[in-house]
Design a protein around this motif. Structure first.
Motif, PDB file in Angstrom:
ATOM      1  N   PRO A  64     -39.075  49.673   3.648  1.00 49.59           N
ATOM      2  CA  PRO A  64     -38.065  49.203   2.685  1.00 49.59           C
ATOM      3  C   PRO A  64     -38.316  47.734   2.333  1.00 49.59           C
ATOM      4  O   PRO A  64     -38.371  46.873   3.217  1.00 49.59           O
ATOM      5  CB  PRO A  64     -36.735  49.379   3.433  1.00 49.59           C
ATOM      6  N   GLU A  65     -38.531  47.439   1.055  1.00 46.13           N
ATOM      7  CA  GLU A  65     -38.764  46.062   0.584  1.00 46.13           C
ATOM      8  C   GLU A  65     -37.463  45.566  -0.041  1.00 46.13           C
ATOM      9  O   GLU A  65     -37.164  45.862  -1.186  1.00 46.13           O
ATOM     10  CB  GLU A  65     -39.898  46.045  -0.444  1.00 46.13           C
ATOM     11  N   SER A  66     -36.674  44.826   0.747  1.00 44.48           N
ATOM     12  CA  SER A  66     -35.346  44.399   0.302  1.00 44.48           C
ATOM     13  C   SER A  66     -35.331  42.901   0.051  1.00 44.48           C
ATOM     14  O   SER A  66     -35.950  42.128   0.784  1.00 44.48           O
ATOM     15  CB  SER A  66     -34.303  44.754   1.369  1.00 44.48           C
ATOM     16  N   ASN A  67     -34.614  42.518  -0.990  1.00 36.01           N
ATOM     17  CA  ASN A  67     -34.423  41.086  -1.242  1.00 36.01           C
ATOM     18  C   ASN A  67     -33.092  40.581  -0.689  1.00 36.01           C
ATOM     19  O   ASN A  67     -32.672  39.464  -0.997  1.00 36.01           O
ATOM     20  CB  ASN A  67     -34.522  40.791  -2.749  1.00 36.01           C
ATOM     21  N   VAL A  68     -32.430  41.425   0.122  1.00 36.70           N
ATOM     22  CA  VAL A  68     -31.136  41.047   0.701  1.00 36.70           C
ATOM     23  C   VAL A  68     -31.207  41.057   2.229  1.00 36.70           C
ATOM     24  O   VAL A  68     -30.854  40.077   2.890  1.00 36.70           O
ATOM     25  CB  VAL A  68     -30.014  41.997   0.222  1.00 36.70           C
TER      26      VAL A  68
END
Length: 475
Positions: A263-267
């Motif tokens: 998962p590539e999350s910015n949060v």
């Protein structure tokens, strides 16, 4: 039969086994078989499924802790060796024991993995189960109940997890195999709910499913997969954060793949999830070839099964004996074709070859016979030969006729079949009741196959008084 192996399923699975005197030895042995059938496809270990058994008796007894048996063979033997204790059916005490002792470190249970309880019962308990069962469910344990007797539905449906139609089964002890797959799938839904896993596994594809971690706005997923024995062939796919599944196709049969979901999350940071999936053995097509609708110049060829991994079929056909062969090509989505422009009264060898996407080929052959040309009886007619008797006559059929078969289906009375030599073109049909309608069919017989029959319905006139006869009463 053997089930496909289920790996990458992490959970603690507890069986609550009714070992009291209210259960017969036969019922107890059948339940043990059911337990093993349910578990047989799983893999066991500290990162997979662990299982344990508690006996319901006068006092609860643990047969073995969760971390005792970590291989299929050892676990199967341990279930076979499990002996019935007899005694009272104190289910409430066993449930309390499960809460206090079993779902704990000392019994080998693991924190933060799904917990499942499977209670197999004849539906009878001598103590209260409602409070200890609710305490277990409050701990997050999913409860499945299998009742092999006439248990109280309201009590058992309240004890099982909701909804009861998914978690409660009523079944005779001899019919336990009927619910095995359904119950196993429901358990899998619980222990795979929060991790990456595969479903719909075939020889060339599987679908990956994972929990909802991201959204369209908060990131995307990277999926990496490669054969375990050749990690250098790694392939990568990216999907938006709104996805929770992806189909992987064009895979090799009977191959184990390492799969990673990143998962590539910015949060938030989400750790990668991994799983291992083995594709099934490649199905063989065609497994059967059928010949139908044979005529003098054509026949219909069909085969099964049709598989996604097949791109096309080649149909080779030629007369026997002989060396001349012709080829028809059929798209992989179809499973039949008509072979035409054939010679009458001839035996053909037909070979259907499936061409797979992998380049492999599989073939299967069958023999087919065309019919004699003009192999049909013509001009079937009838002549009244007296009470309840008709003469059926016909013109000869073409070709080398070996004989004729005459079938009479009577409206009342038994049907009959008469076989005659090729020189005879008529038969007497007797015992035809007056006022009835009967079906008569005449079919020529050839060396390789029957010819086409000709059928007609014939009506017998009702009986009437003979002319000139008067009924006289005696004086």
């Amino acid at each position: 039969g053997p089930q496909p192996s289920i790996s990458n399923s992490e959970g603690d699975l507890l069986f609550l086994l009714d070992s009291s005197g209210s259960v017969s030895y036969y019922e107890f042995s059948r339940v043990k078989e059911f337990m093993w059938d349910l578990l047989q496809p799983f893999t066991f270990g500290p990162k997979d499924v662990q299982t344990s058994i508690i006996h319901i008796s006068t006092m609860p007894t643990m047969e073995f802790p969760f971390d005792r048996y970590l291989s299929s063979g050892a676990l199967q033997q341990a279930i076979r060796d499990t002996q019935q204790l007899m005694g009272d059916t104190n289910t409430g005490k066993a449930l309390s024991y499960a809460k206090e002792k079993l779902f704990s470190d000392e019994a080998g249970a693991r924190p933060d993995v799904p917990k499942v309880l499977v209670w197999v019962t004849d539906g009878f308990s001598t103590d209260d189960i409602s409070e200890p069962m609710q305490l277990l469910k409050d701990m997050g344990v999913t409860v499945f109940i299998v009742s092999t007797g006439r248990g109280n539905y309201l009590e058992l449906s309240a004890a099982a997890s909701q909804p009861p139609e998914k978690h409660l089964h009523f079944v005779d002890v001899d019919d336990l195999p009927i619910i095995t797959k359904e119950l196993r799938d429901a358990i899998l839904d619980v222990i795979q709910a929060n991790q990456l896993h595969a479903v719909d596994i075939t020889s060339s594809s599987f679908r990956l499913i994972w929990p909802e971690l991201l959204s369209q706005e908060t990131g995307y997923y990277t999926l990496e997969y490669a054969p375990t024995d050749d990690l250098a062939r790694k392939r990568t796919k990216q999907v938006s954060g709104a996805h929770t599944s992806l189909m992987l196709s064009n895979l090799a049969p009977e191959t184990t793949y390492e799969v990673a979901l990143i998962p590539e999350s910015n949060v938030h940071y989400f750790p990668p999830q991994t799983t291992r999936v083995t594709t099934l053995a490649e199905e063989i097509s065609p497994a059967q070839v059928l010949i139908s609708e044979s005529g003098p110049h054509s026949f219909h060829v069909s085969w099964a099964p049709t598989l996604d991994s097949v791109i096309g079929y080649q149909i080779l056909y030629g007369p026997l004996p002989g060396n001349s062969v012709k080829l028809l090509e059929v798209d992989g989505k179809h499973n039949s074709t008509v072979v035409e422009n054939l010679a009458p009264n001839t035996t053909y060898l037909v070979t259907v070859t499936a061409v797979y996407k992998s380049g492999k080929e599989k073939s299967l052959s069958a023999k087919a016979c065309t019919q004699e040309e003009g192999s049909k009886v013509r001009h079937l007619r009838f002549e009244d030969m007296g009470p309840n008797t008709l003469k059926a006559s016909w013109d000869s059929a073409d070709g080398k006729v070996l004989g004729y078969r005459v079938r009479c289906r009577r409206q009342t009375g038994p049907s009959s079949v008469i076989s005659v030599s090729p020189q005879i073109h008529s038969v007497l049909l007797t015992d035809l009741a007056s006022g009835t309608t009967n079906k008569v069919c005449v079919k020529p017989v050839y060396k390789n196959q029957p010819g086409k029959g000709l059928c007609r319905m014939v009506h017998m006139q009702p009986a009437t008084e003979a002319q000139g006869y008067k009924h006289r009463q005696r004086a």
